[in-house]
Design a protein around this motif. Structure first.
Motif, PDB file in Angstrom:
ATOM      1  N   ASP A 109       0.821  -1.212   0.000  1.00 51.14           N
ATOM      2  CA  ASP A 109       0.000   0.000   0.000  1.00 51.14           C
ATOM      3  C   ASP A 109       0.858   1.266   0.000  1.00 51.14           C
ATOM      4  O   ASP A 109       0.478   2.268  -0.608  1.00 51.14           O
ATOM      5  N   PHE A 110       2.014   1.255   0.672  1.00 49.41           N
ATOM      6  CA  PHE A 110       2.853   2.472   0.721  1.00 49.41           C
ATOM      7  C   PHE A 110       3.314   2.852  -0.683  1.00 49.41           C
ATOM      8  O   PHE A 110       3.154   3.984  -1.123  1.00 49.41           O
ATOM      9  N   GLY A 111       3.916   1.889  -1.383  1.00 46.25           N
ATOM     10  CA  GLY A 111       4.435   2.171  -2.723  1.00 46.25           C
ATOM     11  C   GLY A 111       3.325   2.526  -3.689  1.00 46.25           C
ATOM     12  O   GLY A 111       3.446   3.466  -4.482  1.00 46.25           O
ATOM     13  N   ALA A 112       2.213   1.779  -3.622  1.00 48.10           N
ATOM     14  CA  ALA A 112       1.118   1.999  -4.566  1.00 48.10           C
ATOM     15  C   ALA A 112       0.493   3.375  -4.355  1.00 48.10           C
ATOM     16  O   ALA A 112       0.165   4.076  -5.316  1.00 48.10           O
ATOM     17  N   ARG A 113       0.346   3.795  -3.110  1.00 46.08           N
ATOM     18  CA  ARG A 113      -0.284   5.094  -2.852  1.00 46.08           C
ATOM     19  C   ARG A 113       0.627   6.253  -3.263  1.00 46.08           C
ATOM     20  O   ARG A 113       0.163   7.268  -3.772  1.00 46.08           O
ATOM     21  N   PHE A 114       1.935   6.094  -3.058  1.00 49.54           N
ATOM     22  CA  PHE A 114       2.857   7.144  -3.500  1.00 49.54           C
ATOM     23  C   PHE A 114       2.854   7.228  -5.027  1.00 49.54           C
ATOM     24  O   PHE A 114       2.826   8.322  -5.610  1.00 49.54           O
ATOM     25  N   LEU A 115       2.859   6.073  -5.673  1.00 49.40           N
ATOM     26  CA  LEU A 115       2.826   6.029  -7.131  1.00 49.40           C
ATOM     27  C   LEU A 115       1.559   6.700  -7.669  1.00 49.40           C
ATOM     28  O   LEU A 115       1.609   7.503  -8.607  1.00 49.40           O
ATOM     29  N   ALA A 116       0.412   6.394  -7.056  1.00 46.40           N
ATOM     30  CA  ALA A 116      -0.858   6.957  -7.524  1.00 46.40           C
ATOM     31  C   ALA A 116      -0.885   8.477  -7.356  1.00 46.40           C
ATOM     32  O   ALA A 116      -1.275   9.212  -8.267  1.00 46.40           O
ATOM     33  N   SER A 117      -0.429   8.961  -6.189  1.00 46.34           N
ATOM     34  CA  SER A 117      -0.419  10.411  -5.957  1.00 46.34           C
ATOM     35  C   SER A 117       0.523  11.104  -6.931  1.00 46.34           C
ATOM     36  O   SER A 117       0.239  12.202  -7.405  1.00 46.34           O
ATOM     37  N   SER A 118       1.652  10.462  -7.224  1.00 47.81           N
ATOM     38  CA  SER A 118       2.622  11.063  -8.141  1.00 47.81           C
ATOM     39  C   SER A 118       2.078  11.065  -9.568  1.00 47.81           C
ATOM     40  O   SER A 118       2.116  12.092 -10.256  1.00 47.81           O
ATOM     41  N   LEU A 119       1.566   9.919 -10.021  1.00 48.60           N
ATOM     42  CA  LEU A 119       1.084   9.827 -11.412  1.00 48.60           C
ATOM     43  C   LEU A 119      -0.082  10.779 -11.654  1.00 48.60           C
ATOM     44  O   LEU A 119      -0.182  11.387 -12.721  1.00 48.60           O
ATOM     45  N   ALA A 120      -0.965  10.910 -10.657  1.00 46.68           N
ATOM     46  CA  ALA A 120      -2.109  11.814 -10.829  1.00 46.68           C
ATOM     47  C   ALA A 120      -1.602  13.232 -11.119  1.00 46.68           C
ATOM     48  O   ALA A 120      -2.161  13.943 -11.949  1.00 46.68           O
ATOM     49  N   ARG A 121      -0.498  13.628 -10.459  1.00 45.09           N
ATOM     50  CA  ARG A 121       0.037  14.976 -10.677  1.00 45.09           C
ATOM     51  C   ARG A 121       0.838  15.065 -11.967  1.00 45.09           C
ATOM     52  O   ARG A 121       0.786  16.072 -12.667  1.00 45.09           O
ATOM     53  N   ALA A 143      -3.361  -3.562  -3.897  1.00 42.48           N
ATOM     54  CA  ALA A 143      -2.805  -2.278  -3.435  1.00 42.48           C
ATOM     55  C   ALA A 143      -2.910  -1.222  -4.532  1.00 42.48           C
ATOM     56  O   ALA A 143      -3.281  -0.073  -4.266  1.00 42.48           O
ATOM     57  N   VAL A 144      -2.612  -1.618  -5.767  1.00 39.86           N
ATOM     58  CA  VAL A 144      -2.681  -0.659  -6.886  1.00 39.86           C
ATOM     59  C   VAL A 144      -4.131  -0.256  -7.142  1.00 39.86           C
ATOM     60  O   VAL A 144      -4.443   0.925  -7.320  1.00 39.86           O
ATOM     61  N   ALA A 145      -5.048  -1.232  -7.135  1.00 36.68           N
ATOM     62  CA  ALA A 145      -6.468  -0.923  -7.348  1.00 36.68           C
ATOM     63  C   ALA A 145      -6.964   0.059  -6.281  1.00 36.68           C
ATOM     64  O   ALA A 145      -7.601   1.068  -6.594  1.00 36.68           O
ATOM     65  N   ALA A 146      -6.639  -0.217  -5.015  1.00 36.82           N
ATOM     66  CA  ALA A 146      -7.089   0.659  -3.927  1.00 36.82           C
ATOM     67  C   ALA A 146      -6.524   2.062  -4.093  1.00 36.82           C
ATOM     68  O   ALA A 146      -7.218   3.055  -3.892  1.00 36.82           O
ATOM     69  N   ALA A 147      -5.253   2.142  -4.478  1.00 37.59           N
ATOM     70  CA  ALA A 147      -4.579   3.445  -4.542  1.00 37.59           C
ATOM     71  C   ALA A 147      -5.101   4.307  -5.688  1.00 37.59           C
ATOM     72  O   ALA A 147      -5.125   5.530  -5.587  1.00 37.59           O
ATOM     73  N   PHE A 148      -5.512   3.685  -6.791  1.00 41.27           N
ATOM     74  CA  PHE A 148      -5.960   4.454  -7.960  1.00 41.27           C
ATOM     75  C   PHE A 148      -7.480   4.584  -8.041  1.00 41.27           C
ATOM     76  O   PHE A 148      -7.993   5.241  -8.937  1.00 41.27           O
ATOM     77  N   HIS A 149      -8.198   3.923  -7.113  1.00 40.98           N
ATOM     78  CA  HIS A 149      -9.660   3.932  -7.177  1.00 40.98           C
ATOM     79  C   HIS A 149     -10.195   5.365  -7.163  1.00 40.98           C
ATOM     80  O   HIS A 149      -9.823   6.159  -6.307  1.00 40.98           O
ATOM     81  N   ASN A 215       4.215  -1.973 -12.148  1.00 46.13           N
ATOM     82  CA  ASN A 215       4.768  -3.197 -11.546  1.00 46.13           C
ATOM     83  C   ASN A 215       5.923  -2.857 -10.609  1.00 46.13           C
ATOM     84  O   ASN A 215       6.289  -1.694 -10.433  1.00 46.13           O
ATOM     85  N   SER A 216       6.468  -3.902  -9.991  1.00 43.74           N
ATOM     86  CA  SER A 216       7.329  -3.632  -8.838  1.00 43.74           C
ATOM     87  C   SER A 216       8.703  -3.083  -9.244  1.00 43.74           C
ATOM     88  O   SER A 216       9.476  -2.702  -8.373  1.00 43.74           O
ATOM     89  N   ILE A 217       9.015  -3.010 -10.526  1.00 42.88           N
ATOM     90  CA  ILE A 217      10.305  -2.403 -10.893  1.00 42.88           C
ATOM     91  C   ILE A 217      10.189  -0.874 -10.965  1.00 42.88           C
ATOM     92  O   ILE A 217      11.188  -0.181 -11.090  1.00 42.88           O
ATOM     93  N   ASN A 218       8.961  -0.346 -10.844  1.00 42.61           N
ATOM     94  CA  ASN A 218       8.789   1.107 -10.922  1.00 42.61           C
ATOM     95  C   ASN A 218       9.410   1.784  -9.694  1.00 42.61           C
ATOM     96  O   ASN A 218       9.073   1.463  -8.554  1.00 42.61           O
ATOM     97  N   ILE A 219      10.307   2.732  -9.947  1.00 44.44           N
ATOM     98  CA  ILE A 219      11.026   3.367  -8.832  1.00 44.44           C
ATOM     99  C   ILE A 219      10.080   4.186  -7.953  1.00 44.44           C
ATOM    100  O   ILE A 219      10.382   4.446  -6.781  1.00 44.44           O
ATOM    101  N   GLY A 220       8.911   4.522  -8.491  1.00 41.81           N
ATOM    102  CA  GLY A 220       7.905   5.233  -7.701  1.00 41.81           C
ATOM    103  C   GLY A 220       7.319   4.379  -6.583  1.00 41.81           C
ATOM    104  O   GLY A 220       6.677   4.896  -5.676  1.00 41.81           O
ATOM    105  N   ARG A 221       7.534   3.075  -6.641  1.00 39.73           N
ATOM    106  CA  ARG A 221       7.121   2.235  -5.515  1.00 39.73           C
ATOM    107  C   ARG A 221       8.261   2.006  -4.534  1.00 39.73           C
ATOM    108  O   ARG A 221       8.032   1.732  -3.356  1.00 39.73           O
ATOM    109  N   LEU A 222       9.505   2.097  -5.018  1.00 41.16           N
ATOM    110  CA  LEU A 222      10.657   1.814  -4.144  1.00 41.16           C
ATOM    111  C   LEU A 222      11.016   2.978  -3.224  1.00 41.16           C
ATOM    112  O   LEU A 222      11.261   2.778  -2.029  1.00 41.16           O
ATOM    113  N   LEU A 223      11.106   4.188  -3.802  1.00 37.95           N
ATOM    114  CA  LEU A 223      11.574   5.327  -2.997  1.00 37.95           C
ATOM    115  C   LEU A 223      10.743   5.528  -1.730  1.00 37.95           C
ATOM    116  O   LEU A 223      11.307   5.705  -0.641  1.00 37.95           O
TER     117      LEU A 223
END
Ligand SMILES: *Cc1c(COP(=O)(O)O)cnc(C)c1O
Length: 436
Positions: A109-121, A143-149, A215-223
């Motif tokens: 959920d941490f990585g997915a939510r950061f990714l969603a907030s970043s991509l939306a912007r 996690a991705v579905a919840a974050a982008f819902h 997917n999990s290689i996206n650096i937006g989920r790692l940072l």
């Protein structure tokens, strides 16, 4: 900050662009060109997760189009806690870092939510719709579905293998609706991944929309995953003056890589130990120095069933010398039988119920504490045990309490549709009535 490809450092990218594109053009993975150097004092006055996140991640997004948005992104993404809970009844100081208090009860959920907030912007003001395709064998898709819902102008298509995820995982994949489209594919996880690759290569898909993969290689989920290690290590450091050591359950190695990066930036982290299941690619490498990927074998800790962990490439970019790598990290493999006996014993002796993934860390703890009883050991809990009730409940002989977020999702209707494992079928349901 610039990021560079693990394969060719000439390929540079700003973090925002790397988040949008996923892979580098040469097929490599993006890593920071150099890591910032910090001291614990750089975080004076920052205690909450969003505050620590803002200070740490500002350094990585320095010079990026997202730089001014980082404080807002961090408040949105880190809106649930990652508490460090003291464990009693063990030989030395020990805690568990609970990463399962988010919407789908696992650390993803941490990585997915950061990714969603970043991509939306990143996509603000763009005229074409963005479609995120995710193939999932369990926790990632939920996690991705919840974050982008309900995010505007972004659609999510989740593909999971029908009948091959746990009943509660299936519900977390299927309960969303609105802009999230979930499909139970008549095939296995490899079929789901193949469909995603085919869609990326298909002109009909790219004509009408932009595609991204989450997917999990996206650096937006790692940072963002560095942040909970930073906050937890600072808490122990401020209380005891000691740098804690972490035991991290590892599959694709994204979670442990974030811990390694946090330490390399100067956060007060002593040892880092990987706990793996019966998939031996990682532990064999630590023993022999040879990297030999192989097909994955199914275990009780299924989210760690990975035969070719992709983040090894990033770890080797940081520590190319195998000798140095072995000084920096250790790895232990844990069998299904050891997972079972650890869940039983720690329920009895510590009053702690682990999910099967977290149980690998709890088992490894008993091995490492013998050599290093003075360290403050932190066991990383990657998921809530209620997600894996069908494994855990028979072992402890009673029902596991369900966290409120999961209760709420389990009460919703299931909206997944069945899908044959063909590109034609996927084209039909996603592009539907769109003009060609
Ligand atoms: C994904 C996952 C893991 C493995 O994490 P990696 O970053 O792939 O090493 C461990 N436990 C749970 C519950 C997970 O969902």
């Amino acid at each position: 900050m610039w990021l560079v490809s693990t394969r060719d450092r000439q390929h540079r990218s700003r973090p925002g662009d790397a988040i949008l594109h996923g892979l580098a053009p040469d097929g490599g993975l993006y890593v920071p060109e150099s890591l910032p150097t910090l001291t614990p004092q750089a975080f004076d006055g920052a205690e909450s997760l969003p505050d620590v996140a803002g200070r740490l991640l500002a350094l990585f997004f320095d010079g990026d189009a997202l730089e001014v948005d980082i404080p807002a992104i961090c408040h949105e993404a880190f809106d649930f806690p990652a508490p460090l809970v003291t464990l009693h009844g063990l030989p030395g100081p020990a805690s568990v870092l609970e990463l399962f208090h988010g919407p789908t009860s696992a650390f993803k959920d941490f990585g997915a939510r950061f990714l969603a907030s970043s991509l939306a912007r990143i996509r603000r003001g763009s005229s074409r719709p963005l479609t995120i395709l995710v193939a999932t064998s369990g926790d990632t898709g939920g996690a991705v579905a919840a974050a982008f819902h309900r995010r505007k102008a972004i659609e999510v298509v989740v593909l999971f293998p029908q009948g091959l995820v746990s009943p509660r995982q299936a519900q977390q994949l299927a309960c969303w609706g609105a802009n999230v489209h979930s499909f139970a594919v008549r095939g296995n996880f490899d079929d789901c991944q193949r469909l995603v690759k085919q869609a990326f290569a298909d002109p009909d898909f790219s004509r009408s929309r932009d595609l991204s993969s989450a997917n999990s290689i996206n650096i937006g989920r790692l940072l963002p995953q560095m942040v909970y290690y930073a906050r937890a290590s600072l808490e122990v450091w401020r209380q005891s003056g000691k740098a804690p050591s972490f035991i991290v359950p590892a599959g694709n190695m994204g979670n442990v890589l974030a811990c390694v990066w946090a330490r390399a930036c100067g956060l007060p982290i002593a040892r880092i130990v990987l706990a793996t299941n019966a998939n031996l690619t990682i532990t064999d490498f630590f023993q022999s120095g040879e990297w030999r990927p192989r097909p994955s074998v199914p275990t009780l800790a299924s989210a760690m069933d990975v035969g070719n962990p992709s983040n090894m490439e990033r770890l080797l970019a940081l520590y190319p010398d195998p000798g140095e790598l072995r000084q920096k990290l250790a790895a232990y493999s844990v069998s299904d039988e050891e997972i079972r006996s650890t869940i039983r014993r720690d329920d009895r002796e510590l009053g702690q119920v682990w999910c099967p993934h977290t149980a690998t860390a709890a088992h490894v703890y008993r091995q490492v504490v013998r050599h290093d009883p003075g360290s403050h050991w932190v066991l990383v809990a990657t998921a809530h045990p209620a997600k894996f009730d069908e494994i855990v409940e028979p072992l402890i002989g009673r029902a596991v309490d369900i966290p409120p977020a999961l209760t709420e999702l389990l009460a919703r209707p299931s909206l997944a549709r069945e899908l044959p494992a063909t590109l034609d079928a996927l084209r039909n349901v996603v592009l539907g009535g769109e003009p060609a």
